[in-house]
Design a protein around this motif. Structure first.
Motif, PDB file in Angstrom:
ATOM      1  N   UNK A  43     -47.502  17.673 121.799  1.00 15.33           N
ATOM      2  CA  UNK A  43     -47.168  18.878 122.576  1.00 15.33           C
ATOM      3  C   UNK A  43     -45.789  19.424 122.192  1.00 15.33           C
ATOM      4  N   UNK A  44     -44.885  18.511 121.820  1.00  9.37           N
ATOM      5  CA  UNK A  44     -43.542  18.957 121.402  1.00  9.37           C
ATOM      6  C   UNK A  44     -43.607  19.857 120.162  1.00  9.37           C
ATOM      7  N   UNK A  45     -44.667  19.692 119.372  1.00  8.06           N
ATOM      8  CA  UNK A  45     -44.824  20.536 118.175  1.00  8.06           C
ATOM      9  C   UNK A  45     -44.881  22.018 118.536  1.00  8.06           C
ATOM     10  N   UNK A  46     -45.403  22.296 119.749  1.00  7.54           N
ATOM     11  CA  UNK A  46     -45.521  23.698 120.159  1.00  7.54           C
ATOM     12  C   UNK A  46     -44.157  24.330 120.472  1.00  7.54           C
ATOM     13  N   UNK A  47     -43.124  23.498 120.495  1.00  4.29           N
ATOM     14  CA  UNK A  47     -41.764  24.010 120.676  1.00  4.29           C
ATOM     15  C   UNK A  47     -41.364  24.991 119.585  1.00  4.29           C
ATOM     16  N   UNK A  69     -36.618  26.272 122.062  1.00  4.44           N
ATOM     17  CA  UNK A  69     -37.220  24.926 122.091  1.00  4.44           C
ATOM     18  C   UNK A  69     -37.604  24.421 120.705  1.00  4.44           C
ATOM     19  N   UNK A  70     -37.272  25.179 119.681  1.00  2.79           N
ATOM     20  CA  UNK A  70     -37.719  24.795 118.329  1.00  2.79           C
ATOM     21  C   UNK A  70     -37.163  23.429 117.887  1.00  2.79           C
ATOM     22  N   UNK A  71     -35.998  23.048 118.429  1.00  7.92           N
ATOM     23  CA  UNK A  71     -35.416  21.748 118.045  1.00  7.92           C
ATOM     24  C   UNK A  71     -36.297  20.581 118.511  1.00  7.92           C
ATOM     25  N   UNK A  78     -41.399  15.098 116.780  1.00  2.79           N
ATOM     26  CA  UNK A  78     -42.650  14.619 116.156  1.00  2.79           C
ATOM     27  C   UNK A  78     -42.596  14.661 114.632  1.00  2.79           C
ATOM     28  N   UNK A  79     -41.900  15.655 114.086  1.00  2.00           N
ATOM     29  CA  UNK A  79     -41.792  15.719 112.614  1.00  2.00           C
ATOM     30  C   UNK A  79     -41.018  14.497 112.115  1.00  2.00           C
ATOM     31  N   UNK A 116     -35.118  21.512 108.485  1.00  5.26           N
ATOM     32  CA  UNK A 116     -35.051  22.970 108.509  1.00  5.26           C
ATOM     33  C   UNK A 116     -33.616  23.445 108.392  1.00  5.26           C
ATOM     34  N   UNK A 117     -33.439  24.758 108.369  1.00  9.14           N
ATOM     35  CA  UNK A 117     -32.110  25.318 108.122  1.00  9.14           C
ATOM     36  C   UNK A 117     -31.261  25.521 109.358  1.00  9.14           C
TER      37      UNK A 117
END
Lengths: 204, 207
Positions: free
Chosen positions: A74-78, A84-86, A91-92, B204-205
């Motif tokens: 679910x964190x991938x949807x950030x 919230x992209x961080x 998960x990555x 990422x950047x």
């Protein structure tokens, strides 16, 4: 003739129109293929992985540990929100870290050590004569590796060995190319057979 | 901090999986399998979902802008129609979902794959000019291999299939093996760089 064959035949012809040049009919068929393929993999992914591996064991068998990959997933949807992209990095990080941890011993074993041990074989045949084929393999592996070693200038005997390595590489590329051509040709023959016999009924 | 924490997680998981690989203890093997088989697959499944959402968003935006509207619309309809069919009728062998797969997706995919035969053929006309020793070897290896798998090869000489087999099993195998060794060493160093935090491009950047 059933509807499926008619549609498959029309779509096959639509894709083949690309042989003339890029055109709207081809683009439409291509867009449909992309959409349907994504939809198909979405359903299969949902059914085989998310349901069978996660939701069913989590809710019917009470495997609570599966909450961990659920949260990570679910964190991938950030990624869809700048704020919230961080979160999607977590998960990555798990994927990259686990992949790296497994890759070190697995790659070293399968791709390097096993390949090296398979190369080092007896150079004499049971009859006492040199085993030419095995010598060729040994020379091929060593010279090809020399070609890929760029920390030393390819001059003198080192350069000649590297050139020899390129000959082995060309043989490999040639054989691989031939297999690619054959596989594509057999698929093309299959499509032509479908068009001529199933769709157009021109042959039996 | 937003970069440090993922790096620590990456290093921790990397070290754990690395150590678990060597352990024969049932708990360690079980944990290894759980992380690799279940966790990996589930997270990958979610990444695919993220990809699908992103694909739909991009296509809808392009549709709104009025760029090649029909193509984007067809793509989005394709994405939605398959789950819809699966929800209504299921995904068994005789379901409409499988009908679309067998009569739309498979024929088109096979035809796109077959189309490449023409491009490979035209590329070979350009690439197979025997202008150097390397190009001549490439041409000869490919020709022998093609002849060995066709009826005309046997008609020319009985030895062609044997020569082709020898080429495939020895000189070609040698180059393949060297490439695999290179891939192995490359993966090893990249994995080490990732684990110790030298390689950080995956973050990422952004800060």
């Amino acid at each position: 003739m059933d509807a499926g064959t008619v549609i498959a035949g029309i779509l096959t012809l639509a894709i083949l129109t690309f042989l003339y040049r890029d055109n709207p009919v081809y683009k439409l068929a291509e867009s449909l293929l992309i959409g349907v393929s994504i939809g198909y993999f979405l359903v299969i992914n949902w059914s085989n992985t998310i349901m069978d591996l996660m939701f069913v064991p989590l809710f019917t068998q009470g495997k609570l540990m599966l909450i961990i990959p659920l949260i990570l997933g679910l964190l991938m949807f950030g990624r869809f929100n700048r704020k919230t992209t961080v979160l999607s990095r977590i998960p990555i990080a798990v994927l990259i870290g686990s992949g790296a941890g497994v890759a070190i011993p697995a790659m070293l074993d399968a791709r390097t050590l096993q390949q090296m041990s398979a190369t080092v074989t007896p150079i004499l045949a049971p009859d006492g004569l040199p085993n030419i084929s095995e010598l060729v393999v040994m020379a091929g592996v060593i010279t090809t590796l020399i070609y890929f070693y760029f920390s030393r200038e390819h001059r003198g005997w080192w350069g000649k060995s590297a050139t020899m390595g390129t000959y082995f590489l060309m043989i490999f590329f040639g054989t691989t190319f031939a297999y690619t051509v054959m596989s594509r040709m057999s698929t093309f023959i299959g499509r032509m057979e479908f068009l001529l016999s199933d769709f157009l009924k021109l042959t039996q | 901090m937003t970069r440090k924490i993922p790096q620590i997680i990456c290093a921790l998981f990397g070290m754990t999986l690395f150590l678990l690989y060597f352990s024969q203890h049932p708990t360690a093997r079980n944990l290894n399998l759980t992380i690799l088989n279940d966790y990996f697959q589930i997270i990958f499944a979610f990444t695919l979902l993220v990809g699908v959402v992103s694909f739909v968003k991009v296509n809808l935006k392009a549709f709104e802008r009025g760029e090649d509207r029909s193509y984007h619309l067809v793509s989005v309809i394709g994405v939605f129609i398959m789950p819809l069919l699966a929800i209504i009728w299921g995904i068994k062998g005789d379901s409409p979902f499988m009908w679309v797969f067998e009569n739309i997706q498979v024929p088109m995919q096979a035809t796109v794959f077959a189309l490449l035969a023409f491009f490979v053929a035209s590329a070979s006309f350009r690439g197979f000019r025997a202008r150097s020793v390397q190009a001549t070897i490439l041409l000869a290896a490919a020709l022998i291999m093609l002849l060995s798998r066709s009826t005309i090869g046997d008609m020319i000489a009985d030895q062609i299939p044997q020569i082709a087999d020898w080429i495939r099993n020895y000189p070609s195998m040698a180059a393949r093996r060297a490439i695999l060794i290179g891939i192995g060493l490359g993966s090893l160093t990249t994995s080490l760089r990732v684990m110790v935090g030298i390689e950080r491009t995956w973050l990422g950047g952004d800060k």
